[in-house]
Design a protein around this motif. Sequence first.
Motif, PDB file in Angstrom:
ATOM      1  N   ARG A  51       0.863  -1.182   0.000  1.00  0.00           N
ATOM      2  CA  ARG A  51       0.000   0.000   0.000  1.00  0.00           C
ATOM      3  C   ARG A  51       0.902   1.235   0.000  1.00  0.00           C
ATOM      4  NH1 ARG A  51      -4.644  -0.165   4.373  1.00  0.00           N
ATOM      5  NH2 ARG A  51      -3.087  -1.191   5.692  1.00  0.00           N
ATOM      6  N   LYS A  91      -5.310  -0.070  -8.054  1.00  0.00           N
ATOM      7  CA  LYS A  91      -5.186  -1.329  -7.334  1.00  0.00           C
ATOM      8  C   LYS A  91      -3.973  -2.080  -7.854  1.00  0.00           C
ATOM      9  CE  LYS A  91     -10.032  -1.988  -6.033  1.00  0.00           C
ATOM     10  NZ  LYS A  91     -11.195  -2.915  -6.050  1.00  0.00           N
ATOM     11  N   GLY A  96      -3.098  -4.824  -3.056  1.00  0.00           N
ATOM     12  CA  GLY A  96      -2.418  -3.591  -2.689  1.00  0.00           C
ATOM     13  C   GLY A  96      -3.125  -2.381  -3.272  1.00  0.00           C
ATOM     14  N   LEU A  97      -2.600  -1.194  -2.970  1.00  0.00           N
ATOM     15  CA  LEU A  97      -3.304   0.021  -3.356  1.00  0.00           C
ATOM     16  C   LEU A  97      -2.330   1.195  -3.449  1.00  0.00           C
ATOM     17  CD1 LEU A  97      -6.280   1.005  -3.805  1.00  0.00           C
ATOM     18  CD2 LEU A  97      -6.272   1.698  -1.397  1.00  0.00           C
ATOM     19  N   PHE A 117       0.343   1.884   5.621  1.00  0.00           N
ATOM     20  CA  PHE A 117       0.924   2.087   4.306  1.00  0.00           C
ATOM     21  C   PHE A 117       2.444   1.908   4.400  1.00  0.00           C
ATOM     22  CE2 PHE A 117      -3.195   3.436   3.340  1.00  0.00           C
ATOM     23  CZ  PHE A 117      -3.329   3.633   1.967  1.00  0.00           C
TER      24      PHE A 117
END
Length: 425
Positions: A51, A91, A96-97, A117
């Motif tokens: 992230r 994404k 995850g991001l 994160f």
Amino acid sequence: MFTLKIETASAFVPLLQPARYKGAWGGRGSGKSHFFGEMLVEECLRVPGTRAVCIREVQKTLAQSSKRLIENKIEDLGVSKQFEVLKDQIKTPGDGLIIFNGMQDHTADSIKSLEGFRIAWVEEAQTLSARSLSLLRPTIRAEGSEIWASWNPRRKSDAIDDFLRGKKPAGSVVINANWKDNPWFPKELEAERLLDLDLYPDRYDHIWDGGYAKAFEGAYFAALLAQAKQQGRIGKVAADPLLPIRTFHDLGGSGATADAYTIWVVQWVGQEIRVLNYYESVGQVLASHVNWMRRNGYEDALIYLPHDGVNENNITGKKYEDHWREAGFKVEPPIKNQGRGAAAMRVEAVRRIGPKLWFNEETTEAGREALGYYHERKDETRNVGLGPDHDWSSHGADSFGLMAVAYEEPRGRVVVEEPEEDWIV
């Protein structure tokens, strides 16, 4: 499983190793943003579930973010199938991001949303406030987390510059990268670089070589300072022990709202004006200025005060010139009031002596920053000049202008011939 091959300029290689803080600073065309964009894509592939947040101090729309750059990197690297690009986020593999935030809108409570994160990349980090940096650092605390920053320096006091280049925290890797370090530097940018070098030399160092923004565009002395740098007249400058040292003052006051008290330390050596030191203090009593002079070995220096040097100090009720005399200094007669247009006259006086100026780089940096910023107020609607702007830079500029007004050209060497003797035979 596949292998991703990314070519990396040698200047950025140190940033490929794990580090808590990674920073890259420099001028335009260095490839800083492209490097971090590629490294972020690589990290999301290498560590599924990553992230990451891409941060700017102010981000009103996604158009102001790094989202488009990262989308392009995903496509250029041929990994589009591994990512899902949505309207306001991306994404990444393993749930995850990548998100995009403006720090100015965060509070101590809202910043908690970024806990967990692993990567925070601060783009245009020179604009990041000290408040935002202090909020961000403890928030990005997941195991193995990293904070990245890319920026073009403005001033040493900028929060990111002070933190990563000034304090140099343990666990940080910081590199300098400029256009010369970019093997893919495009010809279009090369043309722009050369154009700035030719037409705007006062801003070239900041824009292209990552120097601090010492010159305000349109500043009175920007060209003068740029020429001094190009000609090697900003460097190591020493005092001549046989000649007097002269100090030129602009009077401030005491208290939080007082103007700055500034001092330039100068020698006139032949055709050279050697600018040896600069002092600036806000809100301090006169004793502080006296102590600075003594600490720096200027007990025998001549004191030049402006016309208001005959005014009484608002704390002691004594005249400034009397204070300095009582402290053991020799005070020259105060420079006479030049009347209306005095500021403009000082500007012209500085410009006249410009080619004679030699600055000691280390001790005059703050003063040169003030000179480089000192500029004219303008009525933008009518494009009319309104005279020098009275701001933080004007005090250093005024005391420097006082020196220029007081400067006297050295007289040529006078040869006196001995009279012939009458010989008696």
